[in-house]
Design a protein around this motif. Structure first.
Motif, PDB file in Angstrom:
ATOM      1  N   LEU A   1      -0.260  35.305  74.995  1.00 44.95           N
ATOM      2  CA  LEU A   1      -1.266  35.390  73.950  1.00 44.95           C
ATOM      3  C   LEU A   1      -2.026  36.712  74.097  1.00 44.95           C
ATOM      4  O   LEU A   1      -2.444  37.082  75.188  1.00 44.95           O
ATOM      5  CB  LEU A   1      -2.245  34.222  74.061  1.00 44.95           C
ATOM      6  N   ILE A   2      -2.202  37.414  73.004  1.00 42.49           N
ATOM      7  CA  ILE A   2      -2.906  38.687  73.008  1.00 42.49           C
ATOM      8  C   ILE A   2      -4.410  38.430  72.929  1.00 42.49           C
ATOM      9  O   ILE A   2      -4.861  37.661  72.068  1.00 42.49           O
ATOM     10  CB  ILE A   2      -2.453  39.555  71.817  1.00 42.49           C
ATOM     11  N   PRO A   3      -5.212  39.013  73.804  1.00 46.37           N
ATOM     12  CA  PRO A   3      -6.661  38.777  73.738  1.00 46.37           C
ATOM     13  C   PRO A   3      -7.266  39.308  72.450  1.00 46.37           C
ATOM     14  O   PRO A   3      -6.867  40.350  71.946  1.00 46.37           O
ATOM     15  CB  PRO A   3      -7.196  39.524  74.968  1.00 46.37           C
ATOM     16  N   ARG A   4      -8.247  38.545  71.932  1.00 47.53           N
ATOM     17  CA  ARG A   4      -8.931  38.901  70.691  1.00 47.53           C
ATOM     18  C   ARG A   4     -10.385  39.259  70.965  1.00 47.53           C
ATOM     19  O   ARG A   4     -11.006  38.700  71.876  1.00 47.53           O
ATOM     20  CB  ARG A   4      -8.932  37.718  69.727  1.00 47.53           C
ATOM     21  N   PRO A   5     -10.938  40.134  70.135  1.00 46.98           N
ATOM     22  CA  PRO A   5     -12.359  40.494  70.319  1.00 46.98           C
ATOM     23  C   PRO A   5     -13.297  39.293  70.254  1.00 46.98           C
ATOM     24  O   PRO A   5     -14.321  39.285  70.954  1.00 46.98           O
ATOM     25  CB  PRO A   5     -12.616  41.461  69.154  1.00 46.98           C
ATOM     26  N   ASP A   6     -12.977  38.268  69.445  1.00 48.50           N
ATOM     27  CA  ASP A   6     -13.855  37.103  69.354  1.00 48.50           C
ATOM     28  C   ASP A   6     -14.085  36.455  70.715  1.00 48.50           C
ATOM     29  O   ASP A   6     -15.156  35.898  70.977  1.00 48.50           O
ATOM     30  CB  ASP A   6     -13.262  36.062  68.401  1.00 48.50           C
ATOM     31  N   THR A   7     -13.089  36.516  71.581  1.00 50.17           N
ATOM     32  CA  THR A   7     -13.184  35.870  72.883  1.00 50.17           C
ATOM     33  C   THR A   7     -14.167  36.589  73.800  1.00 50.17           C
ATOM     34  O   THR A   7     -14.622  36.021  74.804  1.00 50.17           O
ATOM     35  CB  THR A   7     -11.787  35.781  73.524  1.00 50.17           C
ATOM     36  N   GLU A   8     -14.511  37.811  73.468  1.00 52.45           N
ATOM     37  CA  GLU A   8     -15.501  38.532  74.277  1.00 52.45           C
ATOM     38  C   GLU A   8     -16.844  37.800  74.284  1.00 52.45           C
ATOM     39  O   GLU A   8     -17.617  37.918  75.239  1.00 52.45           O
ATOM     40  CB  GLU A   8     -15.664  39.957  73.755  1.00 52.45           C
TER      41      GLU A   8
ATOM     42  N   GLY B   1      -4.090  32.296  80.628  1.00 54.65           N
ATOM     43  CA  GLY B   1      -3.233  33.297  80.004  1.00 54.65           C
ATOM     44  C   GLY B   1      -2.988  34.464  80.933  1.00 54.65           C
ATOM     45  O   GLY B   1      -2.581  34.298  82.083  1.00 54.65           O
ATOM     46  N   ILE B   2      -3.256  35.677  80.464  1.00 48.08           N
ATOM     47  CA  ILE B   2      -3.048  36.875  81.284  1.00 48.08           C
ATOM     48  C   ILE B   2      -4.287  37.207  82.110  1.00 48.08           C
ATOM     49  O   ILE B   2      -4.355  38.266  82.732  1.00 48.08           O
ATOM     50  CB  ILE B   2      -2.626  38.077  80.428  1.00 48.08           C
ATOM     51  N   GLY B   3      -5.253  36.292  82.113  1.00 46.06           N
ATOM     52  CA  GLY B   3      -6.406  36.435  83.003  1.00 46.06           C
ATOM     53  C   GLY B   3      -7.598  37.158  82.422  1.00 46.06           C
ATOM     54  O   GLY B   3      -8.553  37.447  83.154  1.00 46.06           O
ATOM     55  N   THR B   4      -7.600  37.424  81.114  1.00 49.68           N
ATOM     56  CA  THR B   4      -8.634  38.297  80.559  1.00 49.68           C
ATOM     57  C   THR B   4     -10.046  37.735  80.695  1.00 49.68           C
ATOM     58  O   THR B   4     -10.973  38.473  81.045  1.00 49.68           O
ATOM     59  CB  THR B   4      -8.353  38.596  79.074  1.00 49.68           C
ATOM     60  N   VAL B   5     -10.237  36.451  80.406  1.00 51.03           N
ATOM     61  CA  VAL B   5     -11.584  35.883  80.467  1.00 51.03           C
ATOM     62  C   VAL B   5     -12.106  35.913  81.898  1.00 51.03           C
ATOM     63  O   VAL B   5     -13.193  36.447  82.171  1.00 51.03           O
ATOM     64  CB  VAL B   5     -11.605  34.448  79.901  1.00 51.03           C
ATOM     65  N   ALA B   6     -11.351  35.356  82.812  1.00 53.12           N
ATOM     66  CA  ALA B   6     -11.818  35.290  84.193  1.00 53.12           C
ATOM     67  C   ALA B   6     -12.040  36.677  84.785  1.00 53.12           C
ATOM     68  O   ALA B   6     -13.075  36.942  85.416  1.00 53.12           O
ATOM     69  CB  ALA B   6     -10.821  34.504  85.046  1.00 53.12           C
ATOM     70  N   LEU B   7     -11.097  37.565  84.590  1.00 58.76           N
ATOM     71  CA  LEU B   7     -11.213  38.893  85.189  1.00 58.76           C
ATOM     72  C   LEU B   7     -12.372  39.688  84.588  1.00 58.76           C
ATOM     73  O   LEU B   7     -13.065  40.421  85.306  1.00 58.76           O
ATOM     74  CB  LEU B   7      -9.902  39.656  85.039  1.00 58.76           C
TER      75      LEU B   7
ATOM     76  N   PHE C   1      -5.933  28.585  85.750  1.00 56.18           N
ATOM     77  CA  PHE C   1      -4.854  27.607  85.612  1.00 56.18           C
ATOM     78  C   PHE C   1      -4.084  27.910  84.329  1.00 56.18           C
ATOM     79  O   PHE C   1      -4.679  28.070  83.258  1.00 56.18           O
ATOM     80  CB  PHE C   1      -5.420  26.194  85.571  1.00 56.18           C
ATOM     81  N   GLU C   2      -2.764  27.987  84.451  1.00 55.64           N
ATOM     82  CA  GLU C   2      -1.930  28.382  83.313  1.00 55.64           C
ATOM     83  C   GLU C   2      -0.542  27.781  83.468  1.00 55.64           C
ATOM     84  O   GLU C   2       0.018  27.752  84.570  1.00 55.64           O
ATOM     85  CB  GLU C   2      -1.842  29.903  83.242  1.00 55.64           C
ATOM     86  N   LEU C   3       0.034  27.320  82.357  1.00 55.69           N
ATOM     87  CA  LEU C   3       1.374  26.744  82.376  1.00 55.69           C
ATOM     88  C   LEU C   3       2.465  27.803  82.265  1.00 55.69           C
ATOM     89  O   LEU C   3       3.496  27.724  82.936  1.00 55.69           O
ATOM     90  CB  LEU C   3       1.517  25.737  81.225  1.00 55.69           C
TER      91      LEU C   3
ATOM     92  N   TYR D   1       1.816  38.411  84.082  1.00 58.84           N
ATOM     93  CA  TYR D   1       0.873  39.435  83.634  1.00 58.84           C
ATOM     94  C   TYR D   1      -0.500  39.229  84.269  1.00 58.84           C
ATOM     95  O   TYR D   1      -1.205  40.203  84.574  1.00 58.84           O
ATOM     96  CB  TYR D   1       0.781  39.437  82.109  1.00 58.84           C
ATOM     97  N   ALA D   2      -0.901  37.985  84.455  1.00 57.01           N
ATOM     98  CA  ALA D   2      -2.181  37.728  85.120  1.00 57.01           C
ATOM     99  C   ALA D   2      -2.184  38.293  86.529  1.00 57.01           C
ATOM    100  O   ALA D   2      -3.192  38.851  86.990  1.00 57.01           O
ATOM    101  CB  ALA D   2      -2.466  36.226  85.144  1.00 57.01           C
ATOM    102  N   ARG D   3      -1.052  38.180  87.226  1.00 56.01           N
ATOM    103  CA  ARG D   3      -0.970  38.746  88.582  1.00 56.01           C
ATOM    104  C   ARG D   3      -1.076  40.265  88.550  1.00 56.01           C
ATOM    105  O   ARG D   3      -1.728  40.885  89.405  1.00 56.01           O
ATOM    106  CB  ARG D   3       0.331  38.305  89.250  1.00 56.01           C
ATOM    107  N   LEU D   4      -0.423  40.879  87.558  1.00 58.48           N
ATOM    108  CA  LEU D   4      -0.520  42.338  87.407  1.00 58.48           C
ATOM    109  C   LEU D   4      -1.960  42.760  87.137  1.00 58.48           C
ATOM    110  O   LEU D   4      -2.469  43.729  87.731  1.00 58.48           O
ATOM    111  CB  LEU D   4       0.373  42.812  86.262  1.00 58.48           C
TER     112      LEU D   4
END
Length: 268
Positions: free
Chosen positions: A83-90, A112-118, A132-134, A141-144
């Motif tokens: 999933l591609i991060p969106r500005p709304d999630t900021e 997802g790719i870790g954007t919120v947590a990171l 946590f992610e399935l 990508y989250a690890r990267l």
């Protein structure tokens, strides 16, 4: 290919932000600085740029082609299957940064790719998190991204199907940007969104499947802890009603377009 030809091809395909996307693509593949792409019409003969244009004309998301997406104050690696991060999630990140107590340990469900947590961790150096992610593609990508920002010690990643299992650990807060689009609405989304994994978007018949499930994870919250969820702009009443049914207080927050975007839920 000249920059003007790239821009014209994108505009001719109905790409709304053809000018901006042309600059991003040309700069990324040619190495020409963005600031230089004004008032000139440079040429780039690299096959990679032609291939990128072909992908974009097929409405593949720009972030997949560039392999990156800007979010909050960071730049994240992203690719097909994520999933591609969106500005709304900021808005979710901003609220988490302000609401988390000192020294908080929080969970990010459907990370997802870790954007919120990171993004929270980068702003709040006193915090730690578990994601946590399935999707294994997303976790790669989250690890990267975790490595890029040096968060290996502060951000653990767990592969989990949260509709069938519970998170491990006890947290000061549980954050999530879960799938929340009603199943019947998926077919009407843009062609670009159609390239993204349906599993990261499909919130069940009424869009509420994950919220119902996650509110059962209260035993994983410390006393005084809270849930902080991103929600669909039209889901305020449904989230408020679910909160009442489950015995939570409910506070709604708007995004910068003045749409309902984030729900804060606390016990009692």
């Amino acid at each position: 290919m000249k920059f003007s030809a790239l821009r014209a091809a994108l505009a001719g395909a109905g790409i709304e932000e053809a000018e901006n996307e042309a600059r991003l693509l040309f700069s990324h593949f040619s190495g020409c600085p963005l600031s230089a792409l004004y008032g000139i019409d440079p040429d780039c003969a690299l096959p990679a740029l032609e291939a990128a244009l072909t992908r974009r004309l097929q409405r593949e998301p720009l972030a997949y082609i560039l392999g990156q997406a800007d979010f909050y104050r960071q730049r994240y690696a992203v690719g097909p299957g994520c999933l591609i991060p969106r500005p709304d999630t900021e808005r979710l990140v901003e609220l988490a940064v302000s609401l988390l107590p000192a020294g908080a340990h929080f969970a990010d469900l459907c990370t997802g790719i870790g954007t919120v947590a990171l993004s929270v961790l980068c702003d709040r150096g006193d915090t730690t998190a578990a994601g946590f992610e399935l999707s294994e593609e997303s976790l790669e990508y989250a690890r990267l991204n975790r490595k890029k920002y040096g968060m290996e010690e502060r951000f653990s990643l767990v592969r989990a199907d949260l509709l069938r299992s519970e998170p491990t650990g006890i947290y000061d807060a549980i954050l999530s940007n879960p799938p929340y689009i009603p199943t019947g609405d998926l077919a009407g989304l843009s062609p670009e969104v159609g390239h993204e994994p349906a599993g990261a978007l499909d919130g069940g018949a009424d869009g509420m499947t994950f919220y119902r499930r996650f509110l059962g994870f209260t035993p994983h919250l410390r006393a005084g802890g809270f849930f902080l969820f991103e929600c669909g702009y039209d889901e305020e009443e449904k989230i408020a009603e679910l909160a009442r049914e489950r015995g939570f207080s409910f506070t709604a927050y708007r995004d910068y377009g003045k749409n309902f975007r984030v729900a804060l839920l606390r016990r009692g």
